[in-house]
Design a protein around this motif. Structure first.
Motif, PDB file in Angstrom:
ATOM      1  N   UNK A   1      10.891 -32.222  -5.181  1.00 53.55           N
ATOM      2  CA  UNK A   1      11.202 -30.897  -6.245  1.00 53.55           C
ATOM      3  C   UNK A   1      12.350 -29.651  -4.981  1.00 53.55           C
ATOM      4  N   UNK A   2      11.549 -29.706  -3.690  1.00 52.16           N
ATOM      5  CA  UNK A   2      12.211 -28.622  -3.128  1.00 52.16           C
ATOM      6  C   UNK A   2      13.746 -29.520  -2.830  1.00 52.16           C
ATOM      7  N   UNK A   3      13.700 -30.784  -2.878  1.00 52.98           N
ATOM      8  CA  UNK A   3      15.501 -31.164  -2.677  1.00 52.98           C
ATOM      9  C   UNK A   3      16.137 -30.586  -4.240  1.00 52.98           C
ATOM     10  N   UNK A   4      14.956 -30.643  -5.200  1.00 51.78           N
ATOM     11  CA  UNK A   4      15.944 -31.199  -6.487  1.00 51.78           C
ATOM     12  C   UNK A   4      16.553 -29.438  -6.254  1.00 51.78           C
ATOM     13  N   UNK A   5      16.207 -28.800  -6.207  1.00 52.43           N
ATOM     14  CA  UNK A   5      16.711 -27.338  -6.447  1.00 52.43           C
ATOM     15  C   UNK A   5      17.170 -27.299  -4.961  1.00 52.43           C
ATOM     16  N   UNK A   6      18.237 -27.820  -4.002  1.00 47.09           N
ATOM     17  CA  UNK A   6      19.076 -27.279  -3.568  1.00 47.09           C
ATOM     18  C   UNK A   6      20.374 -27.639  -3.695  1.00 47.09           C
ATOM     19  N   UNK A   7      21.333 -26.452  -4.546  1.00 51.67           N
ATOM     20  CA  UNK A   7      22.129 -26.979  -4.936  1.00 51.67           C
ATOM     21  C   UNK A   7      23.428 -28.180  -4.841  1.00 51.67           C
ATOM     22  N   UNK A   8      23.034 -28.796  -5.934  1.00 53.32           N
ATOM     23  CA  UNK A   8      24.113 -29.949  -6.312  1.00 53.32           C
ATOM     24  C   UNK A   8      25.235 -29.594  -5.656  1.00 53.32           C
ATOM     25  N   UNK A   9      26.125 -28.362  -5.853  1.00 52.91           N
ATOM     26  CA  UNK A   9      27.435 -28.785  -5.357  1.00 52.91           C
ATOM     27  C   UNK A   9      28.039 -28.979  -4.228  1.00 52.91           C
ATOM     28  N   UNK A  10      27.095 -29.460  -3.708  1.00 48.67           N
ATOM     29  CA  UNK A  10      27.077 -29.157  -1.845  1.00 48.67           C
ATOM     30  C   UNK A  10      27.393 -29.718  -1.220  1.00 48.67           C
ATOM     31  N   UNK A  11      26.530 -31.309  -1.974  1.00 53.63           N
ATOM     32  CA  UNK A  11      26.051 -32.750  -1.795  1.00 53.63           C
ATOM     33  C   UNK A  11      28.172 -32.566  -2.381  1.00 53.63           C
TER      34      UNK A  11
ATOM     35  N   UNK B   1      23.402 -32.871   5.568  1.00 56.94           N
ATOM     36  CA  UNK B   1      23.368 -31.467   4.905  1.00 56.94           C
ATOM     37  C   UNK B   1      21.552 -31.180   4.298  1.00 56.94           C
ATOM     38  N   UNK B   2      21.430 -32.057   3.897  1.00 59.47           N
ATOM     39  CA  UNK B   2      20.488 -31.367   2.734  1.00 59.47           C
ATOM     40  C   UNK B   2      18.542 -31.694   3.974  1.00 59.47           C
ATOM     41  N   UNK B   3      19.204 -32.553   4.343  1.00 50.65           N
ATOM     42  CA  UNK B   3      17.799 -32.459   5.222  1.00 50.65           C
ATOM     43  C   UNK B   3      17.254 -31.154   6.252  1.00 50.65           C
ATOM     44  N   UNK B   4      19.110 -29.689   6.913  1.00 55.08           N
ATOM     45  CA  UNK B   4      18.877 -29.346   8.056  1.00 55.08           C
ATOM     46  C   UNK B   4      18.579 -27.547   6.965  1.00 55.08           C
ATOM     47  N   UNK B   5      18.334 -27.947   5.598  1.00 53.24           N
ATOM     48  CA  UNK B   5      19.058 -27.367   4.869  1.00 53.24           C
ATOM     49  C   UNK B   5      17.573 -27.166   4.187  1.00 53.24           C
ATOM     50  N   UNK B   6      16.595 -27.593   4.298  1.00 52.02           N
ATOM     51  CA  UNK B   6      14.932 -27.920   4.230  1.00 52.02           C
ATOM     52  C   UNK B   6      14.112 -27.577   4.899  1.00 52.02           C
ATOM     53  N   UNK B   7      14.325 -26.873   6.520  1.00 49.79           N
ATOM     54  CA  UNK B   7      13.647 -26.688   7.184  1.00 49.79           C
ATOM     55  C   UNK B   7      12.165 -25.826   6.273  1.00 49.79           C
ATOM     56  N   UNK B   8      11.910 -25.324   6.244  1.00 55.17           N
ATOM     57  CA  UNK B   8      11.062 -24.380   5.074  1.00 55.17           C
ATOM     58  C   UNK B   8      10.133 -25.684   4.600  1.00 55.17           C
ATOM     59  N   UNK B   9      10.818 -26.337   3.762  1.00 57.93           N
ATOM     60  CA  UNK B   9       9.495 -27.816   3.174  1.00 57.93           C
ATOM     61  C   UNK B   9       9.122 -28.708   4.111  1.00 57.93           C
ATOM     62  N   UNK B  10      10.134 -28.979   5.332  1.00 57.71           N
ATOM     63  CA  UNK B  10       9.768 -30.098   6.268  1.00 57.71           C
ATOM     64  C   UNK B  10       8.489 -29.470   6.808  1.00 57.71           C
ATOM     65  N   UNK B  11       8.521 -27.751   6.979  1.00 56.48           N
ATOM     66  CA  UNK B  11       7.839 -27.393   8.106  1.00 56.48           C
ATOM     67  C   UNK B  11       6.204 -27.683   7.368  1.00 56.48           C
ATOM     68  N   UNK B  12       6.508 -26.549   5.731  1.00 58.48           N
ATOM     69  CA  UNK B  12       5.215 -27.189   4.966  1.00 58.48           C
ATOM     70  C   UNK B  12       4.487 -28.394   4.453  1.00 58.48           C
ATOM     71  N   UNK B  13       5.268 -29.318   4.644  1.00 60.81           N
ATOM     72  CA  UNK B  13       4.792 -30.608   4.403  1.00 60.81           C
ATOM     73  C   UNK B  13       4.303 -31.110   5.610  1.00 60.81           C
ATOM     74  N   UNK B  14       5.000 -31.290   7.154  1.00 61.47           N
ATOM     75  CA  UNK B  14       5.007 -31.300   8.227  1.00 61.47           C
ATOM     76  C   UNK B  14       3.282 -30.922   8.511  1.00 61.47           C
ATOM     77  N   UNK B  15       2.759 -29.837   8.138  1.00 58.65           N
ATOM     78  CA  UNK B  15       2.019 -28.833   8.783  1.00 58.65           C
ATOM     79  C   UNK B  15       0.871 -29.867   7.490  1.00 58.65           C
ATOM     80  N   UNK B  16       0.901 -30.004   6.221  1.00 57.24           N
ATOM     81  CA  UNK B  16       0.088 -30.425   5.474  1.00 57.24           C
ATOM     82  C   UNK B  16      -0.599 -31.744   5.978  1.00 57.24           C
ATOM     83  N   UNK B  17       0.777 -32.645   6.390  1.00 55.45           N
ATOM     84  CA  UNK B  17      -0.304 -34.019   7.067  1.00 55.45           C
ATOM     85  C   UNK B  17      -0.536 -33.325   8.212  1.00 55.45           C
TER      86      UNK B  17
END
Lengths: 315, 297
Positions: B160-170, B187-203
């Motif tokens: 869901x998080x990836x889906x919300x990254x503006x596709x134009x960048x890619x 591009x995608x991973x560096x933009x997703x630090x917040x989601x990585x932190x959240x999911x990483x902490x869940x795990x």
């Protein structure tokens, strides 16, 4: 002839376009590959492994080589004197969860909504999440120590009040209340999140209009807040009902001892004990399969109802 | 604005505040009590007079669990399992979530179904156990890491998080000659630090708090994680207690010897402390995760 030929051609052209787009996205599929392998290995191979429920699994002969025995293991389970006890315990804990654990986060979210935004509200909310981050062994550990008949604080208070000592963890009558109370303790705040989110999405103009109309807070709760989170409540409830026959072994195992089997033994703990402790692989796989089929059926029915009530289903 | 002074509002306000204070006390008291008891003298603990402040302050319990016994080793094991496990979780989850987030991916619905079916049906405990044994993972740390390498809820949150990254960048990176793999990692991973932190902490919370997989997949006690050791300590205390109540004298003696209550409380607190330390700072991310996770597609 011509018809089949053209059909074949459309298939071929279709396959070609498919292949072209596959090639174009090959890196994406390469990225997906480990994930796909994970699901196949750790989810689908065990699903295939379920066939040992119809066999006499023998470690040496493997899943394929073991002999077919039909429904023998299922029949053995149905004829087991403990069959009804396991079903009753599993379902009862779930029913109590729905009656007692389910509504409280809703109430908590509604009450929290009555507080003005600020430190107090944030503090209560943050504290209410705390138990969610504590492990089950620690939670049950605290329970065991606080409820200990020899030096637990609860029994000390009971003694001071001149009441008899209660052997909480060993008494089958106390198993369900303790299970439910600790569930409430652990999940109240965390379970409220989804309702808090739903409440924060209510249009503030509704409340403003109600204030102008002279509505009291209780009336606003009753006629604005509760109806606006109703769809969320219904979905969560049906989801919960869909799992009425399933109960993980983890928490029960921590609270269980042969002394309270009468009320504590559930399907999952029985599967764990007979399967992994006594090595009856086929028999317990059959029990697990029976359980998940019933679950799936209930879930599908619950989903049908959800769709009818809220026009959105789970799947 | 009209002031709402009705009786019902006053009663409601009163009930709300009483409830909130009750929740605060009931939630905080047990944890504070465990902490205070772990720092209290044996005498104070046995008399049951410790509330939320240590009585007869001493660090002996902590010294004891950290110089002897299984706790230091188990603590180290838990740290290793949590770090390695979370890293593998994140790599597998993001690399699968990214393709799933791309709208026009061929085979996307196949991948999605592959995942969704597992949410409603599973082989169950025993077939998984047989698989882990057959793969030779039994009694290795990989038995605690690989079977749960992807959690489907977390996969959906990530997608869901990836889906919300503006596709134009890619798109523009693609025109510049980058392939999807480069786009994903640069591009995608560096933009997703917040989601990585959240999911990483869940795990990470999941790994730190788990014990059941360790119980069924590990036999070597040296590999046990902290939560399993804690469970054994609690269980031992419980069994001994029941034996002692039944009049078993030796059990009663043994109970007297090991019943350094403070030690149990200290172990309990050590098992909770990493999570208690981080959760107030990260809970707002977690909350967002819960909300995304509850969205349906």
């Amino acid at each position: 002839m011509e018809v089949t030929f053209s059909k074949k051609e459309t298939f071929q052209t279709r396959f070609k376009t498919f292949w072209k787009s596959m090639k174009k996205t090959k890196y994406l599929h390469l990225l997906a590959l480990p994930g796909v392998l994970y699901y196949i290995i750790f989810h689908y191979i065990p699903m295939y492994g379920v066939i040992i429920a119809f066999k006499d699994y023998n470690f040496r002969k493997g899943i394929l080589g073991s002999e077919w025995v039909g429904l023998k293991h299922f029949i053995r389970f149905f004829e087991n004197p403990f069959f009804w006890r396991l079903i009753r315990n599993t379902v009862l804990i779930n029913v109590y969860q729905i009656i007692f654990v389910f509504p409280l986060p809703i109430l908590f979210a509604l009450f929290l909504n009555e507080l003005r935004d600020g430190f107090y509200k944030r503090f209560v909310q943050t504290v209410s999440y705390l138990p969610h981050f504590i492990s089950l062994p620690a939670i049950i550990g605290m329970m065991v120590m606080f409820l200990s008949p020899t030096d637990g604080v609860v029994n000390m208070i009971l003694q001071k009040m001149g009441l008899p000592t209660i052997y909480f963890m060993a008494d089958p009558r106390w198993f369900r209340p303790l299970y439910i109370i600790s569930d409430i303790w652990q999940h109240l705040g965390w379970g409220a999140i989804i309702y808090i989110a739903a409440l924060s999405n209510v249009n503030p103009e509704l409340y403003e209009g109600a204030v102008i109309d002279g509505a009291t807070r209780v009336q606003m709760m009753r006629y604005i807040s509760i109806p606006s989170i109703m769809p969320t409540i219904v979905i969560m409830l049906l989801l919960r009902i869909g799992h009425i026959m399933s109960l993980g072994a983890e928490k029960v195992l921590l609270m269980q001892s042969p002394l309270n089997y009468e009320t504590s033994d559930v399907i999952s703990t029985y599967v764990y004990r007979r399967g992994l402790v006594y090595g009856e692989y086929s028999y317990t796989t059959a029990i697990g399969l029976f359980n998940s089929l019933i679950n799936l059926t209930i879930l599908i029915i619950a989903n049908k109802i959800t769709k009818r009530v809220t026009e959105t289903g789970l799947f | 604005m009209v002031k709402d002074n009705s009786l019902s509002t006053k009663i409601l306000t009163l009930i709300v505040h009483i409830t909130m204070i009750f929740v605060l006390i009931v939630t905080l008291y047990p944890v504070l009590n465990v902490f205070a008891s772990s720092l209290s003298s044996a005498d104070a603990n046995n008399r049951g007079i410790v509330t939320i402040f240590p009585i007869g302050f001493t660090l002996d319990s902590y010294k004891m669990i950290f110089t002897a016994g299984a706790v230091p080793r188990a603590f180290k094991n838990s740290v290793i399992y949590t770090v390695v496990g979370t890293l593998i979780n994140l790599i597998l989850t993001t690399s699968f979530a990214y393709p799933l987030s791309r709208k026009s991916l061929p085979l996307k619905s196949f991948y999605t179904w592959l995942v969704i079916i597992t949410m409603y049906f599973s082989g169950g405990l025993i077939p998984l156990f047989i698989l882990v044994k057959n793969l030779g993972l039994y009694d290795t740390m990989w038995a605690l890491i690989l079977p749960g390498a992807i959690n489907t809820t977390n996969l959906i949150i990530m997608r869901t998080f990836f889906q919300n990254i503006p596709h134009e960048l890619e798109e523009s990176a693609y025109l510049d000659g980058a392939n999807e793999f480069v786009i994903f990692t640069r591009i995608v991973l560096p933009l997703s630090k917040a989601a990585l932190a959240t999911v990483g902490l869940y795990y990470a919370v999941g790994h730190w708090n788990s014990w059941f997989n360790a119980m069924i997949f590990l036999s070597d006690q040296k590999k046990f994680p902290l939560q399993l050791v804690l469970r054994d300590i609690i269980m031992l205390a419980q069994t001994l207690q029941q034996a002692a109540e039944a009049g078993d004298l030796s059990a009663r003696q043994e109970l007297g010897l090991i019943n350094a209550k403070g030690v149990k409380y200290a172990t309990l607190f050590v098992s909770m402390v990493p999570m208690l330390a981080v959760y107030p700072f990260v809970q707002k991310y977690f909350v967002k995760g819960v909300m995304i996770g509850s969205l349906k597609d």
